[in-house]
Design a protein around this motif. Structure first.
Motif, PDB file in Angstrom:
ATOM      1  N   ASP A 173       0.839  -1.195   0.000  1.00  0.00           N
ATOM      2  CA  ASP A 173       0.000   0.000   0.000  1.00  0.00           C
ATOM      3  C   ASP A 173       0.880   1.253   0.000  1.00  0.00           C
ATOM      4  OD1 ASP A 173      -1.673   2.213   0.932  1.00  0.00           O
ATOM      5  OD2 ASP A 173      -3.168   0.686   1.438  1.00  0.00           O
ATOM      6  N   GLN A 174       0.692   2.098  -1.013  1.00  0.00           N
ATOM      7  CA  GLN A 174       1.514   3.302  -1.134  1.00  0.00           C
ATOM      8  C   GLN A 174       1.345   4.231   0.057  1.00  0.00           C
ATOM      9  OE1 GLN A 174       3.742   3.816  -3.774  1.00  0.00           O
ATOM     10  NE2 GLN A 174       4.490   5.443  -2.412  1.00  0.00           N
ATOM     11  N   ARG A 175       0.148   4.253   0.645  1.00  0.00           N
ATOM     12  CA  ARG A 175      -0.096   5.121   1.795  1.00  0.00           C
ATOM     13  C   ARG A 175       0.761   4.705   2.989  1.00  0.00           C
ATOM     14  NH1 ARG A 175      -6.373   4.086   2.195  1.00  0.00           N
ATOM     15  NH2 ARG A 175      -5.479   2.010   1.787  1.00  0.00           N
ATOM     16  N   ILE A 176       0.854   3.387   3.211  1.00  0.00           N
ATOM     17  CA  ILE A 176       1.689   2.894   4.306  1.00  0.00           C
ATOM     18  C   ILE A 176       3.159   3.139   4.004  1.00  0.00           C
ATOM     19  CG2 ILE A 176       2.429   0.820   5.546  1.00  0.00           C
ATOM     20  CD1 ILE A 176      -0.406  -0.229   5.285  1.00  0.00           C
ATOM     21  N   PHE A 177       3.548   2.920   2.755  1.00  0.00           N
ATOM     22  CA  PHE A 177       4.931   3.159   2.331  1.00  0.00           C
ATOM     23  C   PHE A 177       5.326   4.603   2.631  1.00  0.00           C
ATOM     24  CE2 PHE A 177       8.275   4.319  -0.596  1.00  0.00           C
ATOM     25  CZ  PHE A 177       9.089   3.205  -0.653  1.00  0.00           C
ATOM     26  N   THR A 182       6.045  -4.439  -1.679  1.00  0.00           N
ATOM     27  CA  THR A 182       5.913  -5.782  -2.230  1.00  0.00           C
ATOM     28  C   THR A 182       4.785  -5.834  -3.255  1.00  0.00           C
ATOM     29  OG1 THR A 182       4.317  -6.553  -0.587  1.00  0.00           O
ATOM     30  CG2 THR A 182       6.654  -6.706  -0.002  1.00  0.00           C
ATOM     31  N   GLN A 183       4.666  -6.973  -3.902  1.00  0.00           N
ATOM     32  CA  GLN A 183       3.580  -7.183  -4.847  1.00  0.00           C
ATOM     33  C   GLN A 183       2.234  -7.265  -4.112  1.00  0.00           C
ATOM     34  OE1 GLN A 183       4.438 -10.342  -7.731  1.00  0.00           O
ATOM     35  NE2 GLN A 183       6.607 -10.197  -7.217  1.00  0.00           N
ATOM     36  N   GLU A 184       1.158  -7.119  -4.862  1.00  0.00           N
ATOM     37  CA  GLU A 184      -0.176  -7.052  -4.265  1.00  0.00           C
ATOM     38  C   GLU A 184      -0.857  -8.409  -4.114  1.00  0.00           C
ATOM     39  OE1 GLU A 184      -2.542  -4.440  -6.582  1.00  0.00           O
ATOM     40  OE2 GLU A 184      -1.295  -2.670  -6.223  1.00  0.00           O
TER      41      GLU A 184
END
Length: 241
Positions: A23-27, A40-42
């Motif tokens: 998740d980009q938001r968590i990143f 990582t991959q989804e």
């Protein structure tokens, strides 16, 4: 919440701590507070699969040990993280986890609480959402779904005098070599039935060491009620401090 989990993990003896996410938001959140993060991959069907990709991206060796801490446990004690890693090294098993004693009948019967039974060496024999071990003769006299709650409670307490009933705590240590095998194995029938990914490890003949946690592990955050409770606890802790 992710930051609190990360900070607790950093207090452990781990050589390095990473957040693995798709998740980009968590990143972006982890980057904002200066943490280390791996995108990582989804498509991963389980956290163990995501962990394997992370270990590969970090270039870890087969003998390296990684600990999987759930991202929804902001109160996880760092001592518990060290404990499961130490057990991994000392037990000779290819994976390790922790448990705590079940003291209440409603917890024992709750399918959302995963139970575990072990052999004499502390190696997991089975994990289940069902109440295990089941005292056949005793509970046949007082069915737990009957109105005889007092009788059921009596049988439960008698059971506790003879056997330590264990609730599984969702923290794992793995050797990287096992993670590589795990992602190659198909989902096991029992894993699919119970919805418990650790059963894939047992199904394929690998050992998982289990020990009672050295400290109480507060539950993770799965509901709004859980979140409210954690916020209240943290607020009180800050005011007391």
């Amino acid at each position: 919440m992710i930051q609190r989990v990360y900070e607790q993990a950093k207090k452990s003896s781990a050589i390095s701590v990473y957040v693995a996410t798709d998740d980009q938001r968590i990143f972006d959140c982890v980057k904002s507070f200066g943490g280390d993060v791996v995108m990582t991959q989804e498509h991963h069907p389980s956290g163990t699969d995501r962990l394997q990709e992370t270990a590969e991206r970090l270039g870890l060796g087969d003998s390296d040990v990684v600990v999987n801490v759930q991202g929804d446990e902001p109160l996880i004690p760092p001592e518990v993280i060290d404990q499961v890693a130490k057990n991994m090294f000392q037990s000779g098993a290819s994976s390790a986890t922790l448990a705590e004693e079940i003291e209440a009948l409603d917890v024992f019967l709750n399918p959302n609480v995963v139970k575990v039974v072990c052999d004499a060496e502390g190696i997991a024999s089975y994990f289940s959402r069902a109440p295990i071990p089941w005292p056949r003769d005793a509970f046949s006299k007082f069915p737990v779904d009957s109105s005889a709650q007092e009788d059921s409670e009596k049988v439960f307490q008698e059971l506790r005098q003879n056997i330590t009933l264990l609730r599984h705590i969702g923290i794992y240590a793995y050797r990287v070599s096992l993670l590589k095998k795990f992602v190659q194995w198909p989902m096991a029938p029992l894993e699919s039935t119970e919805c418990l990914e650790q059963l894939r490890i047992l199904h394929n003949g690998e050992k998982m060491h289990v020990e009672q946690a050295c400290l109480a592990v507060p539950g993770g955050i799965d509901t709004q009620q859980d979140l409210d409770s954690i916020r209240k606890y943290l607020s009180q802790s800050n005011s007391d401090g």
